[in-house]
Design an enzyme around this catalytic site. Structure first.
Site, PDB file in Angstrom:
ATOM      1  N   CYS A 155      66.435  43.024  22.086  1.00 46.92           N
ATOM      2  CA  CYS A 155      65.694  44.137  21.496  1.00 46.92           C
ATOM      3  C   CYS A 155      64.427  43.656  20.797  1.00 46.92           C
ATOM      4  O   CYS A 155      64.178  42.462  20.665  1.00 46.92           O
ATOM      5  CB  CYS A 155      66.583  44.881  20.505  1.00 46.92           C
ATOM      6  SG  CYS A 155      67.974  45.748  21.275  1.00 46.92           S
TER       7      CYS A 155
ATOM      8  N   HIS B 124      64.190  48.434  16.831  1.00 46.75           N
ATOM      9  CA  HIS B 124      65.063  48.819  15.713  1.00 46.75           C
ATOM     10  C   HIS B 124      64.798  47.988  14.474  1.00 46.75           C
ATOM     11  O   HIS B 124      64.186  46.911  14.534  1.00 46.75           O
ATOM     12  CB  HIS B 124      66.544  48.714  16.121  1.00 46.75           C
ATOM     13  CG  HIS B 124      67.028  47.313  16.350  1.00 46.75           C
ATOM     14  ND1 HIS B 124      67.404  46.462  15.326  1.00 46.75           N
ATOM     15  CD2 HIS B 124      67.221  46.597  17.494  1.00 46.75           C
ATOM     16  CE1 HIS B 124      67.806  45.304  15.830  1.00 46.75           C
ATOM     17  NE2 HIS B 124      67.695  45.354  17.149  1.00 46.75           N
TER      18      HIS B 124
END
Length: 215
Positions: free
Chosen positions: A188, A172
């Site tokens: 992440c 992301h």
């Protein structure tokens, strides 16, 4: 591949024409190939070992990088990223980046402007700013685009308490405060916002992703 072998391939192709190639045509073709090789040497390839002949993504934890390869294994893009501050691992609540083969099982945020805040996988009307980050310095901002990863290795990153999808492991966008090239995330793979937009546009849903601790 040597220049000689490359030239022979071209010449063999010329011989397969409906008419025989003239000596001048063969010489021109060979010269073109040799000059092209001098201008841009043949590129090394890295094929998709999970689904041969398909494009794929490699995330390198050691190098803090992400590379996109096409169906021939040719590198198309290379980005600096930031993976988990706590290193590599698959356990739920470990805040570590999972290893092994994954695939993109959902793409979120199409069309959103750069720095748009995505909260609980919903695109919001709010924008990330440096001032906002100063107010909430510990916030893990998820911005602009999400590539949601599903693990493909049962018992390693799929199922039970090691399931990457259930852990909400994403590739992301993230804010400008991130120290790119250093592990800083909560699990992440963080990318610069222009980079995640480009990657999002160039990758299909379902593309294979390998997260390699040693790359």
């Amino acid at each position: 591949m040597t220049r000689l072998s490359l030239t022979m391939i071209v010449l063999s192709g010329l011989l397969a024409w409906p008419r025989a190639a003239t000596a001048a045509e063969a010489e021109d073709a060979a010269s073109f190939v040799l000059q092209s090789e001098q201008d841009a040497p043949l590129q090394a390839t890295r094929a998709n070992l999970r689904h041969y002949g398909q494009p794929w993504i490699l995330v390198g934890i050691r190098s803090q990088s992400l590379s996109l390869f096409d169906e021939w294994g040719r590198q198309q893009q290379h980005y600096v990223v930031s993976t988990a501050r706590r290193g590599a691992g698959e356990q739920v609540n470990s805040y570590q980046t999972p290893r092994g083969w994954h695939h993109v099982c959902d793409k979120l945020g199409a069309g959103a402007e750069e720095n748009t805040i995505i909260f609980r996988r919903r695109v919001t009307p709010w924008k990330y700013t440096a001032e906002l980050h100063q107010q909430y310095p510990d916030k893990d901002w998820i911005l602009t685009r999400i590539l949601w990863l599903c693990g493909d290795e049962p018992g390693k990153n799929q199922g039970g308490d090691v399931d990457s999808h259930d852990r909400a492991i994403y590739i992301h966008g993230a804010g400008e405060h991130v120290a790119w090239g250093s592990p800083t995330s909560l699990g992440c793979v963080r990318m610069k916002n222009p980079d995640i937009i480009q990657l999002f546009e160039q990758t299909p849903n379902g593309i294979d992703v390998l997260i390699d601790e040693n790359s």
